[in-house]
Design a protein around this motif. Structure first.
Motif, mmCIF file in Angstrom:
data_model
loop_
_atom_site.group_PDB
_atom_site.id
_atom_site.type_symbol
_atom_site.label_atom_id
_atom_site.label_comp_id
_atom_site.label_asym_id
_atom_site.label_seq_id
_atom_site.Cartn_x
_atom_site.Cartn_y
_atom_site.Cartn_z
ATOM 1 N N LEU A 175 13.859 -3.112 -2.760
ATOM 2 C CA LEU A 175 13.362 -1.903 -2.720
ATOM 3 C C LEU A 175 12.964 -1.034 -3.858
ATOM 4 O O LEU A 175 12.552 -0.418 -4.047
ATOM 5 C CB LEU A 175 13.830 -0.851 -1.382
ATOM 6 N N ASP A 178 10.419 -2.299 -5.792
ATOM 7 C CA ASP A 178 9.200 -1.517 -5.286
ATOM 8 C C ASP A 178 8.782 -0.206 -5.646
ATOM 9 O O ASP A 178 7.935 0.286 -5.907
ATOM 10 C CB ASP A 178 9.040 -1.489 -3.594
ATOM 11 N N PHE A 179 10.030 0.629 -5.865
ATOM 12 C CA PHE A 179 9.928 2.095 -6.308
ATOM 13 C C PHE A 179 10.074 2.148 -7.847
ATOM 14 O O PHE A 179 9.633 3.141 -8.140
ATOM 15 C CB PHE A 179 11.366 2.719 -5.688
ATOM 16 N N ARG A 209 13.062 8.161 2.569
ATOM 17 C CA ARG A 209 11.935 7.398 2.331
ATOM 18 C C ARG A 209 11.464 6.436 3.519
ATOM 19 O O ARG A 209 10.197 5.861 3.351
ATOM 20 C CB ARG A 209 11.639 6.786 1.004
ATOM 21 N N LEU A 210 12.561 6.364 4.403
ATOM 22 C CA LEU A 210 12.178 5.134 5.418
ATOM 23 C C LEU A 210 11.083 5.511 6.410
ATOM 24 O O LEU A 210 10.004 4.622 6.581
ATOM 25 C CB LEU A 210 13.572 4.854 6.425
ATOM 26 N N SER A 212 8.089 6.721 5.769
ATOM 27 C CA SER A 212 6.651 6.355 5.224
ATOM 28 C C SER A 212 6.670 4.951 5.086
ATOM 29 O O SER A 212 5.722 4.365 5.066
ATOM 30 C CB SER A 212 6.438 6.896 4.075
ATOM 31 N N MET A 213 7.678 4.366 4.992
ATOM 32 C CA MET A 213 7.900 2.817 4.990
ATOM 33 C C MET A 213 7.281 2.083 6.244
ATOM 34 O O MET A 213 6.929 0.998 6.157
ATOM 35 C CB MET A 213 9.161 2.427 4.474
ATOM 36 N N SER A 218 2.892 -0.861 4.419
ATOM 37 C CA SER A 218 4.418 -1.048 4.134
ATOM 38 C C SER A 218 4.877 -1.700 4.996
ATOM 39 O O SER A 218 5.891 -2.473 5.201
ATOM 40 C CB SER A 218 4.868 0.231 3.720
ATOM 41 N N LEU A 219 4.824 -1.175 6.277
ATOM 42 C CA LEU A 219 5.314 -1.702 7.567
ATOM 43 C C LEU A 219 5.007 -3.360 7.764
ATOM 44 O O LEU A 219 6.040 -4.062 8.272
ATOM 45 C CB LEU A 219 4.664 -0.747 8.824
ATOM 46 N N LEU A 222 7.210 -5.350 5.462
ATOM 47 C CA LEU A 222 8.587 -5.377 5.939
ATOM 48 C C LEU A 222 8.677 -6.307 7.081
ATOM 49 O O LEU A 222 9.720 -7.141 7.250
ATOM 50 C CB LEU A 222 8.990 -3.972 6.321
#
Length: 424
Positions: A175, A178-179, A209-210, A212-213, A218-219, A222
């Motif tokens: 993560l 990614d950020f 931030r979760l 929006s992930m 993004s979902l 994951l």
């Protein structure tokens, strides 16, 4: 400062050595000991370890030994990374349950139970020698699976032990990449048991931030990573550990195992053979890229950083397996949970963990009951307790399966289970 690695002939070791090499000055490391009962593997892996340390300018001593007492005497910390029975035993862990319509897996389910029975008595025997020859205050770091069960056994025997897994640090590093930030800026609300955990919060510099992930592309990414439906992640509002695939997608996983015709143990055996051949190269002085396919990514970072915190008291943030003591509501104090913590010379100080929702807590409670029984069975060799452990595990449960499956697992592992098959 002496640090010992039990199971030093593991193909993981070069990565671990690199981690300690980077921290040698901070630790004041003067001696690194690699211990293994397999001298041939130890010499191969130890040769590469020596070249890595030479490349990094390590001025201390590297000792390779097949004598446990020599290895642990005077150690400040001992890391244990064992696989009793090797990959051959892992293959039976993964294949025997399939015959009974059950998932085969090396750390959870009946396969993980077989591994625990083989492993716990050996680790406890090693820990006793550590206590006698290094002292009761010596830290024992367990990276031997099933980590939660082995750590529980160590703690119940009075050892100063903490368990370590790479799942959380792997997600944190992924993560952070990614950020586009340094890993320390990312904090995970990671909680549960070893190989049974959920990330319910992702903080970047303190900002959540979760949510929006768990939307859009993004979902989907994951969900693909943890091998579960995107709708499951959206419903639980979490990122489940990929090991939860075995619980949430049980039938799908069983079909995959039946159709693939292969198991992870076979792939790992091939990778290990290739790695050992590479390690023989006298010109190789760094871990090869192939090691990443072996599993255990970021192990060196997690293990070396945790040892550094315990021995220097830097107070850094880690993800560890520790005694519960009220950290997760609804579990016994002596359960071993996997949670974030700050670590210093006084030990591990878990952060506050929000209450688990019912669907997560119920599963954690069930697996905790199994782990309690698994330790008792491994220590006593009591078949009745072993049967109760199988019944308690959510992936087994049924008596018509639990009884014959246990007997076959005990039989194929007979030479590793003196508690169940005493001589005479």
């Amino acid at each position: 400062m002496k640090i010992t690695v039990v199971g030093g002939g593991s193909t993981y070791t070069p990565e671990l050595v690199e981690g300690f090499a980077r921290r040698a000055d901070v630790l004041g490391l003067t001696e690194l000991v690699l211990y293994d009962i397999d001298k041939e593997r130890l010499d191969i892996v130890g040769g590469l370890a020596g070249r890595i340390l030479a490349r990094t300018g390590f001025t201390g001593k590297l000792l390779l030994t097949t004598d446990l007492d020599t290895a642990v005497t005077g150690a400040a910390a001992v890391l244990i990374q064992l696989r009793i029975g090797g990959q051959a035993a892992r293959l039976t862990d993964e294949t025997v349950p399939n015959k009974y319509g059950i998932i085969g897996q090396e750390t959870t389910g009946p396969g993980g139970f077989a591994k625990a029975l083989r492993t716990v008595p050996v680790v406890l025997g090693i820990a006793e020698r550590i206590r006698e020859l290094a002292g009761p205050d010596t830290w024992i770091l367990d990276f031997t699976n099933p980590v939660g069960i082995v750590t529980r056994a160590l703690q119940h025997a009075g050892h100063r032990a903490v368990g370590l897994c790479n799942v959380a640090i792997g997600f944190q590093r992924r993560l952070a990449k990614d950020f586009g930030v340094e890993p320390d800026r990312v904090r995970l609300g990671h909680a549960g048991l070893n190989h049974l955990s959920w990330i319910r919060s992702v903080l970047l510099d303190g900002e959540e931030r979760l949510p929006s992930m768990l939307e859009g592309d993004s979902l989907v990414e994951l969900a693909t990573e943890v091998r579960m439906p995107a709708t499951l992640l959206a419903t639980t509002r979490s990122i489940p550990s990929y090991y939860l695939h075995y619980f949430y997608c049980t039938d799908e996983e069983f079909r995959n195992q039946q159709q693939s015709g292969g198991h992870r143990a076979e792939a790992v055996q091939a990778i290990e053979s290739e790695l050992l051949e590479m390690y023989r190269d006298p010109l190789l002085n760094e871990k090869p890229a192939l090691l990443e396919q072996r599993g255990g990514a970021y192990y060196s970072e997690a293990a070396a950083a945790l040892v550094t915190s315990l021995l220097t008291g830097d107070g850094a943030h880690h993800y560890v397996d520790v005694r519960n003591d009220g950290v997760i509501d609804g579990l016994p104090d002596d359960a071993v949970v996997e949670v974030p913590a700050f670590v210093d010379r006084d030990g591990v100080h878990p952060t506050e963990v929000p209450a688990l929702p019912p669907e997560m807590l119920g599963l954690v409670q069930s697996v905790t009951a199994y782990e309690i029984l698994a330790v008792e069975a491994a220590v006593t060799g009591d078949r009745k307790v072993a049967q109760r452990a199988m019944l308690a595990h959510p992936l087994v449960r049924q008596w018509e399966i639990a009884e014959p499956l246990l007997e076959e697992l005990l039989t194929v592992n007979r030479r590793f289970l003196p508690a169940f098959f005493p001589l005479g």
